[in-house]
Design an enzyme around this catalytic site. Structure first.
Site, PDB file in Angstrom:
ATOM      1  N   HIS A  64       0.873  -1.178   0.000  1.00 35.30           N
ATOM      2  CA  HIS A  64       0.000   0.000   0.000  1.00 35.30           C
ATOM      3  C   HIS A  64       0.906   1.223   0.000  1.00 35.30           C
ATOM      4  CE1 HIS A  64      -3.011   2.890   1.243  1.00 35.30           C
ATOM      5  NE2 HIS A  64      -3.955   1.974   1.152  1.00 35.30           N
ATOM      6  N   ARG A 110      -6.210  10.198   0.060  1.00 36.41           N
ATOM      7  CA  ARG A 110      -5.922  10.760  -1.276  1.00 36.41           C
ATOM      8  C   ARG A 110      -7.215  10.981  -2.059  1.00 36.41           C
ATOM      9  NH1 ARG A 110      -2.541   6.603  -3.809  1.00 36.41           N
ATOM     10  NH2 ARG A 110      -2.771   5.508  -1.852  1.00 36.41           N
TER      11      ARG A 110
HETATM   12  O1  MEZ Z   1      -9.055  -2.000  -0.626  1.00 37.41           O
HETATM   13  C1  MEZ Z   1      -8.257  -1.604   0.222  1.00 37.41           C
HETATM   14  O2  MEZ Z   1      -7.158  -2.123   0.346  1.00 37.41           O
HETATM   15  C2  MEZ Z   1      -8.603  -0.440   1.058  1.00 37.41           C
HETATM   16  C3  MEZ Z   1     -10.016  -0.054   1.064  1.00 37.41           C
HETATM   17  C4  MEZ Z   1      -7.634   0.177   1.702  1.00 37.41           C
HETATM   18  C5  MEZ Z   1      -7.626   1.589   2.097  1.00 37.41           C
HETATM   19  O3  MEZ Z   1      -6.716   2.288   1.677  1.00 37.41           O
HETATM   20  O4  MEZ Z   1      -8.505   2.028   2.838  1.00 37.41           O
END
Ligand code: MEZ
Length: 550
Positions: free
Chosen positions: A327, A347
């Site tokens: 992420h 974001r």
């Molecule tokens: O789908 C995801 O991983 C999610 C919703 C994560 C997030 O950034 O909130």
């Protein structure tokens, strides 16, 4: 509430002020465009998945010769936790039609749809190694994708998903994902999930990385909590039996090669139980807690790859198992929350990723792998990052932009979980940016399934993060919440239909004994055992905050 620490250290102030000064300029700027060549270059050079170090070829089983992260290959090339000769299969402790291994989102959805389509509650059993609902699903903050607005449709959702996955997704699984998405939202609302709505009552939708339409539906930044709360209530209200603190440590098979339940291990009493079942659904989640390549993670403590380890011994095939999602925005400061999720919704609402000088170096809405690669490049090649006292590098996610764009009060309303998290450390994200760096978030690949959630092993179904194919080699935001709902439903229905027809033979653990032979034949000498069940933070492998990414 008083703060645990008092905000950012003094030496970061100059950079925070540079970010503040650049805000007016950035409000008028268009987002940087990255051409395809530059994307490819950034991915190849900086994305952890594109490095050959940290991966190796699996030496046995259905995926022999395929690459896997070393940490995953180690668990596939490990001994069972049990010696099959010592397990008494003549006494059946639990006898059900549908055994569901894993009580997170996918497991609960599967149980509910098996029940809705005719399975008696008592014929279903959910076993969960932690507590019901304790899983990554409850931690997903940002939302769920569903094409339900007039300017959108499932075909556009399909193209976004396939493009985000670099065209490596299983097209039929994506088709099912996008076509049935709106029906999942309707079901959730019937259960009581409160999705964000506009003043006129229409659903609020937001953009996410790699989407060409505003398609993200959320419940503030507590989406996972809100959905799981409702699923858990529904499971309890329908009296579906659940056994907590109990893990499946091997699948059981019968003499005809069908999966026929599991050997369970009660983690509190340390007792083993034999659970026979006509069909078995794996919903054990992913592998974030393996800290692939030393990365911090957003994941729940239970995310230790248990499902793929036991399914592999039973003959299930895996795909894209070397593909890991980082992420783009994990917390890089303060130390207490390093690696935790800073939801992409930050974001979506307007926060911009900027370097230490306040320059916007990447479009905030790139797909996650590209966004992460560009952030790592900014930190390690261009060296435009801030370094914390523990050696962690990060760039700024300029959250005050949200209120500049959307108006005062937006953060406290739409991102209340994020605001509270940072406020505990003396950081007011309405006024100061957040220091972030990519963090391990999702297992892109997993067990191969078809559109019904069937694996290639008769009697074994799978749903959610333990499976591969839906997202190809890069998942888009909000598609995992959708995935566990769609494929949890499919697996639950298919497992119920299968259970009505199957005739089970004599139970065996021969596949575990055979796997031992394969280990010997492959010359693998190891003391390792799997499944792991819980991460061990006492061992030699502690997680480094100062990653050597280049
Ligand atoms: O789908 C995801 O991983 C999610 C919703 C994560 C997030 O950034 O909130």
């Amino acid at each position: 509430m008083s703060s645990l620490i008092e905000g950012y250290p003094e030496y970061m102030r100059e950079s925070i002020e540079a970010v503040a000064r650049s805000r007016d300029r950035r409000l008028k700027e268009t987002f940087p465009l990255i051409d395809l060549k530059e994307r490819e270059k950034a991915l190849n050079q900086f994305h952890p998945d594109y490095k050959t170090e940290g991966k190796r070829r699996v030496r046995l089983g259905p995926n022999k010769g395929d690459l896997a992260p070393t940490e995953v290959a180690d668990l596939l090339e490990a001994h069972s936790l049990i010696d099959p000769r010592e397990i008494d299969l003549s006494t059946i402790d639990l006898d059900v039609d549908i055994l569901i291994i894993g009580g997170g989102g996918a497991g609960m959805v599967a149980a509910l749809w098996a029940n809705y389509t005719g399975a008696e509650p008592a014929s279903i059993l959910i076993v969960q190694k932690l507590r019901l609902g304790d899983a990554n699903s409850v931690m997903s903050q940002g939302g769920i994708q569903a094409a339900d607005r007039p300017n959108d449709n499932p075909a556009i959702h399909y193209l976004d998903t396939i493009g985000g996955g670099h065209f490596t997704n299983d097209p039929e699984l994506v088709r099912a994902l996008v076509m049935e998405a709106p029906s999942i939202l309707r079901w959730h609302e019937e259960l009581g999930v409160v999705y964000d709505r506009e003043q006129d009552g229409s659903m609020t939708t937001l953009e996410c990385g790699g989407t060409s339409r505003k398609r993200l539906h959320s419940c503030r930044d507590y989406t996972g909590l809100e959905i799981v709360r409702n699923l858990r209530d529904e499971v309890e209200n329908r009296n579906i039996p659940v056994i907590e603190f109990t893990a499946a440590i091997e699948l059981l098979m019968d003499e005809y090669g069908q999966v026929a339940g599991a050997v369970l291990y009660n983690m509190e009493t340390q007792e083993y139980h034999i659970a026979r079942s006509k069909s078995t659904i794996l919903a054990t989640g992913g592998f974030g807690r393996l800290h692939i390549q030393g990365y911090q993670t957003t994941n729940h403590y239970g995310a230790t790859a248990d499902g793929i380890a036991i399914a592999y011994r039973a003959g299930a095939r895996l795909r894209d198992i070397d593909s890991v999602q980082y992420h783009p925005t994990g917390a890089a400061y303060p130390e207490q929350i390093v690696g935790l999720l800073v939801t992409e919704k930050v974001r979506s609402l307007g926060a911009q990723p900027v370097n230490k000088n306040g320059d916007l170096f990447v479009n905030p809405f790139e797909p996650r792998d590209v966004e992460s690669a560009m952030i790592i490049r900014e930190c390690y090649e261009r060296k435009n990052s801030i370094e914390t006292t523990t050696g962690m590098r990060g760039i700024w996610l300029d959250s005050p932009m949200i209120e500049a764009i959307q108006g005062e009060g937006t953060i406290r309303t739409a991102l209340s979980a994020m605001w509270r998290l940072y406020n505990r450390f003396g950081i007011d994200m309405t006024k100061e940016p957040l220091l972030v760096f990519p963090t391990l978030h999702y297992q892109n690949g997993g067990i191969v399934i078809n559109q019904r959630g069937e694996t290639r092993v008769p009697g074994l179904f799978a749903a959610g993060e333990v499976t591969g194919g839906v997202h190809g080699r890069n998942r888009l935001m909000g598609n995992s919440v959708l995935d566990y709902n769609i494929f949890g439903r499919k697996a639950g229905i298919a497992a119920k239909e299968y259970a009505e027809k199957v005739k089970l033979g004599k139970l065996t653990l021969n596949h575990v004994a055979k796997y031992e032979e394969l280990l010997t034949e492959a010359g693998i000498e190891t003391l390792r055992r799997s499944p792991m069940l819980l991460p061990d933070y006492r061992g030699e492998k502690t997680v480094s905050h100062a990653l050597t990414v280049l």
